[in-house]
Design a protein around this motif. Structure first.
Motif, PDB file in Angstrom:
ATOM      1  N   ARG A  88       0.851  -1.214   0.060  1.00 43.58           N
ATOM      2  CA  ARG A  88      -0.168  -0.101  -0.090  1.00 43.58           C
ATOM      3  C   ARG A  88       0.897   1.252  -0.012  1.00 43.58           C
ATOM      4  NH1 ARG A  88      -4.680  -0.820   4.544  1.00 43.58           N
ATOM      5  NH2 ARG A  88      -4.697   1.341   4.066  1.00 43.58           N
ATOM      6  N   GLU A  89       2.025   1.265   0.808  1.00 46.84           N
ATOM      7  CA  GLU A  89       2.800   2.327   0.852  1.00 46.84           C
ATOM      8  C   GLU A  89       3.416   2.626  -0.746  1.00 46.84           C
ATOM      9  OE1 GLU A  89       5.494  -1.125   1.321  1.00 46.84           O
ATOM     10  OE2 GLU A  89       3.374  -0.556   2.206  1.00 46.84           O
ATOM     11  N   ARG A  90       3.569   1.797  -1.462  1.00 44.78           N
ATOM     12  CA  ARG A  90       3.987   2.072  -2.981  1.00 44.78           C
ATOM     13  C   ARG A  90       2.798   2.259  -3.863  1.00 44.78           C
ATOM     14  NH1 ARG A  90       8.521  -2.808  -3.204  1.00 44.78           N
ATOM     15  NH2 ARG A  90       8.976  -2.905  -0.893  1.00 44.78           N
ATOM     16  N   LEU A  91       1.894   2.468  -3.568  1.00 49.88           N
ATOM     17  CA  LEU A  91       0.508   2.517  -4.655  1.00 49.88           C
ATOM     18  C   LEU A  91       0.456   3.825  -4.852  1.00 49.88           C
ATOM     19  CD1 LEU A  91      -2.149  -0.045  -3.228  1.00 49.88           C
ATOM     20  CD2 LEU A  91      -0.538  -0.210  -5.036  1.00 49.88           C
ATOM     21  N   PHE A  92       0.067   4.175  -6.112  1.00 45.21           N
ATOM     22  CA  PHE A  92      -0.220   5.469  -6.654  1.00 45.21           C
ATOM     23  C   PHE A  92      -1.268   5.613  -7.514  1.00 45.21           C
ATOM     24  CE2 PHE A  92      -0.107   9.925  -8.067  1.00 45.21           C
ATOM     25  CZ  PHE A  92       0.673  10.697  -7.310  1.00 45.21           C
ATOM     26  N   GLY A  93      -2.513   6.339  -7.273  1.00 44.61           N
ATOM     27  CA  GLY A  93      -3.733   6.216  -7.961  1.00 44.61           C
ATOM     28  C   GLY A  93      -3.724   7.004  -9.336  1.00 44.61           C
ATOM     29  N   LEU A  94      -4.041   6.609 -10.183  1.00 42.28           N
ATOM     30  CA  LEU A  94      -4.490   7.656 -11.562  1.00 42.28           C
ATOM     31  C   LEU A  94      -5.892   7.784 -11.652  1.00 42.28           C
ATOM     32  CD1 LEU A  94      -1.835   6.842 -14.017  1.00 42.28           C
ATOM     33  CD2 LEU A  94      -1.450   8.574 -12.101  1.00 42.28           C
ATOM     34  N   THR A  95      -6.528   8.876 -11.906  1.00 43.59           N
ATOM     35  CA  THR A  95      -8.028   8.952 -12.148  1.00 43.59           C
ATOM     36  C   THR A  95      -8.198   9.752 -13.276  1.00 43.59           C
ATOM     37  OG1 THR A  95     -10.218   9.172 -11.519  1.00 43.59           O
ATOM     38  CG2 THR A  95      -8.594  10.770 -10.693  1.00 43.59           C
ATOM     39  N   ILE A  96      -9.187   9.921 -13.909  1.00 44.06           N
ATOM     40  CA  ILE A  96      -9.692  10.753 -15.155  1.00 44.06           C
ATOM     41  C   ILE A  96     -11.057  11.005 -15.009  1.00 44.06           C
ATOM     42  CG2 ILE A  96      -9.981   8.427 -16.556  1.00 44.06           C
ATOM     43  CD1 ILE A  96      -8.777   9.688 -18.805  1.00 44.06           C
ATOM     44  N   GLN A  97     -11.515  12.169 -15.686  1.00 43.36           N
ATOM     45  CA  GLN A  97     -12.769  12.477 -16.098  1.00 43.36           C
ATOM     46  C   GLN A  97     -13.449  11.463 -16.567  1.00 43.36           C
ATOM     47  OE1 GLN A  97     -13.119  16.400 -17.322  1.00 43.36           O
ATOM     48  NE2 GLN A  97     -12.192  17.222 -15.645  1.00 43.36           N
ATOM     49  N   ALA A  98     -14.789  11.020 -16.269  1.00 35.70           N
ATOM     50  CA  ALA A  98     -15.454   9.917 -17.048  1.00 35.70           C
ATOM     51  C   ALA A  98     -15.736  10.285 -18.311  1.00 35.70           C
ATOM     52  CB  ALA A  98     -16.924   9.839 -16.358  1.00 35.70           C
ATOM     53  N   GLU A  99     -16.024  11.422 -18.925  1.00 33.93           N
ATOM     54  CA  GLU A  99     -16.286  12.056 -20.148  1.00 33.93           C
ATOM     55  C   GLU A  99     -14.985  11.699 -21.082  1.00 33.93           C
ATOM     56  OE1 GLU A  99     -19.178  13.456 -17.551  1.00 33.93           O
ATOM     57  OE2 GLU A  99     -16.841  13.910 -17.675  1.00 33.93           O
ATOM     58  N   ARG A 100     -13.793  12.071 -20.532  1.00 30.20           N
ATOM     59  CA  ARG A 100     -12.653  11.801 -21.372  1.00 30.20           C
ATOM     60  C   ARG A 100     -12.336  10.228 -21.482  1.00 30.20           C
ATOM     61  NH1 ARG A 100      -9.706  12.236 -25.611  1.00 30.20           N
ATOM     62  NH2 ARG A 100      -7.639  11.937 -25.480  1.00 30.20           N
ATOM     63  N   LEU A 101     -12.499   9.635 -20.515  1.00 31.77           N
ATOM     64  CA  LEU A 101     -12.303   8.189 -20.563  1.00 31.77           C
ATOM     65  C   LEU A 101     -13.322   7.571 -21.370  1.00 31.77           C
ATOM     66  CD1 LEU A 101     -10.828   5.691 -19.242  1.00 31.77           C
ATOM     67  CD2 LEU A 101     -13.028   5.552 -17.612  1.00 31.77           C
ATOM     68  N   HIS A 102     -14.642   8.149 -21.666  1.00 37.83           N
ATOM     69  CA  HIS A 102     -15.456   7.432 -22.561  1.00 37.83           C
ATOM     70  C   HIS A 102     -14.797   7.768 -24.267  1.00 37.83           C
ATOM     71  CE1 HIS A 102     -19.172   7.263 -24.974  1.00 37.83           C
ATOM     72  NE2 HIS A 102     -18.965   8.584 -25.286  1.00 37.83           N
ATOM     73  N   GLU A 103     -14.384   8.947 -24.422  1.00 35.51           N
ATOM     74  CA  GLU A 103     -13.839   9.383 -25.445  1.00 35.51           C
ATOM     75  C   GLU A 103     -12.594   8.070 -25.937  1.00 35.51           C
ATOM     76  OE1 GLU A 103     -12.687  13.111 -25.427  1.00 35.51           O
ATOM     77  OE2 GLU A 103     -14.747  14.103 -25.404  1.00 35.51           O
ATOM     78  N   ILE A 104     -11.836   7.950 -24.825  1.00 33.66           N
ATOM     79  CA  ILE A 104     -10.574   7.133 -25.286  1.00 33.66           C
ATOM     80  C   ILE A 104     -10.980   5.739 -25.484  1.00 33.66           C
ATOM     81  CG2 ILE A 104      -8.623   5.952 -23.983  1.00 33.66           C
ATOM     82  CD1 ILE A 104      -8.378   8.764 -22.537  1.00 33.66           C
ATOM     83  N   ARG A 105     -12.150   5.162 -24.648  1.00 35.88           N
ATOM     84  CA  ARG A 105     -12.551   3.936 -24.712  1.00 35.88           C
ATOM     85  C   ARG A 105     -13.269   3.761 -26.272  1.00 35.88           C
ATOM     86  NH1 ARG A 105     -14.214   1.568 -18.889  1.00 35.88           N
ATOM     87  NH2 ARG A 105     -12.357   1.575 -17.885  1.00 35.88           N
ATOM     88  N   GLU A 106     -14.148   4.683 -26.597  1.00 36.29           N
ATOM     89  CA  GLU A 106     -14.968   4.527 -27.566  1.00 36.29           C
ATOM     90  C   GLU A 106     -14.042   4.453 -28.901  1.00 36.29           C
ATOM     91  OE1 GLU A 106     -18.420   4.214 -29.631  1.00 36.29           O
ATOM     92  OE2 GLU A 106     -18.159   4.405 -27.576  1.00 36.29           O
ATOM     93  N   GLU A 107     -12.855   5.083 -28.727  1.00 32.58           N
ATOM     94  CA  GLU A 107     -11.939   4.931 -30.033  1.00 32.58           C
ATOM     95  C   GLU A 107     -11.246   3.677 -30.092  1.00 32.58           C
ATOM     96  OE1 GLU A 107      -8.901   7.855 -29.735  1.00 32.58           O
ATOM     97  OE2 GLU A 107     -10.186   9.485 -29.951  1.00 32.58           O
ATOM     98  N   ARG A 108     -11.230   2.660 -28.945  1.00 33.19           N
ATOM     99  CA  ARG A 108     -10.550   1.429 -28.974  1.00 33.19           C
ATOM    100  C   ARG A 108     -11.669   0.360 -29.159  1.00 33.19           C
ATOM    101  NH1 ARG A 108      -6.051  -0.823 -26.781  1.00 33.19           N
ATOM    102  NH2 ARG A 108      -6.317  -2.794 -25.627  1.00 33.19           N
ATOM    103  N   ARG A 109     -12.655   0.607 -28.426  1.00 29.00           N
ATOM    104  CA  ARG A 109     -13.690  -0.432 -28.858  1.00 29.00           C
ATOM    105  C   ARG A 109     -15.083   0.222 -29.150  1.00 29.00           C
ATOM    106  NH1 ARG A 109     -12.827  -4.590 -23.655  1.00 29.00           N
ATOM    107  NH2 ARG A 109     -10.681  -4.882 -24.059  1.00 29.00           N
ATOM    108  N   PRO A 110     -15.427   0.980 -30.312  1.00 33.16           N
ATOM    109  CA  PRO A 110     -16.494   1.579 -30.370  1.00 33.16           C
ATOM    110  C   PRO A 110     -18.082   0.881 -30.218  1.00 33.16           C
ATOM    111  CG  PRO A 110     -15.096   1.620 -32.162  1.00 33.16           C
ATOM    112  CD  PRO A 110     -14.512   0.423 -31.306  1.00 33.16           C
TER     113      PRO A 110
END
Length: 275
Positions: free
Chosen positions: A199-221
């Motif tokens: 746990r002391e080595r973990l670092f979390g990345l997050t992203i706005q859902a709308e941007r994530l939707h755009e990225i995933r839509e390009e990958r798996r429309p």
């Protein structure tokens, strides 16, 4: 109409150093569109002459001076570029080396390739080890020997974990693993068992859902994976888990990979192995 200018990055090695400094300067001029041309391995008088012809042909064709950012170390070749190009030439070594020589009271070696060569074998092998480690531990592919990781990035799929991990390895020599948070983890309402001991080595990345939707839509429309409600659910649940377990977190939505990696390096107080 947007103004356009051509910029040449010239180097006796890969051109990475000239590109990094030059692009940092160019970002300050948002209203100009820059056409970038890199000419690497300009390490002979013949190659210098070829580069000068290309730059001057561009000046003639465009009717204005190009900009040249040069990291050619050899003084004679560097002076030839400055003297014979019809361009504004920013010579990195002349700008920085001469004041350093004066301050330190020593002449520099003027050796080409020092910043990206393999003269420092310790740094070279540290980089290779970090890259190999990061590739092996990408996207949770391996969980054995995770204790060797300096940082473990967690977050939903497509939030930037893999490119950030590789940048940390390539630029800083950091052994970075990354592990995806999935709907199964959200159903269990706990972090994956394989990363919990670290746990002391973990670092979390997050992203706005709308941007994530755009990225995933390009990958798996038009897939369930890419649907906006799925993205909102996963981002919300991932952030909840990170808060619950006290994992430091960074929103990657509007940040470059360089910004993300540097933030992780400093906030995580990670020891870098490459300078």
């Amino acid at each position: 109409m947007t103004e356009r200018r051509t910029v040449f990055f010239i180097s006796d090695r890969t051109g990475i150093t000239a590109e990094m400094l030059g692009n940092s300067l160019l970002t300050q001029f948002e209203d100009i569109h820059f056409h970038r041309v890199t000419i690497p391995f300009v390490d002979s008088h013949e190659k210098v002459a070829d580069a000068i012809r290309q730059i001057n042909a561009t000046a003639t064709a465009e009717g204005r001076r190009p900009i040249v950012v040069s990291s050619v170390v050899d003084e004679t070749m560097s002076e030839t570029i400055r003297r014979e190009t019809q361009a504004l030439t920013l010579d990195m070594f002349q700008i920085f080396i001469q004041p350093l020589e004066a301050e330190l009271g020593h002449k520099s070696s003027h050796a080409a390739g020092r910043s990206h060569g393999v003269a420092n074998s310790h740094e070279y092998f540290a980089r290779m080890e970090a890259i190999n480690f990061t590739q092996a531990y990408d996207d949770g592919a391996l969980t054995r020997d995770l204790d060797k990781a300096q940082v473990i990035l967690i977050g939903v799929s497509r939030c930037g974990k893999t490119p950030t991990s590789l940048y940390l390895a390539l630029q800083f020599g950091i052994r970075a693993a990354n592990y995806p948070l999935t709907p199964d983890d959200f159903a269990d309402r706990r972090l994956p068992a394989s990363v919990l001991p670290f746990r002391e080595r973990l670092f979390g990345l997050t992203i706005q859902a709308e941007r994530l939707h755009e990225i995933r839509e390009e990958r798996r429309p038009r897939s369930r994976y890419a649907q906006l409600d799925s993205c909102r659910y996963e981002v919300r649940e991932a952030e909840h888990l990170m808060h619950e377990y006290g994992v430091p977190m960074l929103d990657t939505t509007s940040k470059s990979i360089e910004e993300i990696a540097t933030t992780i390096l400093h906030r995580g107080k990670l020891e870098r192995h490459i300078y």
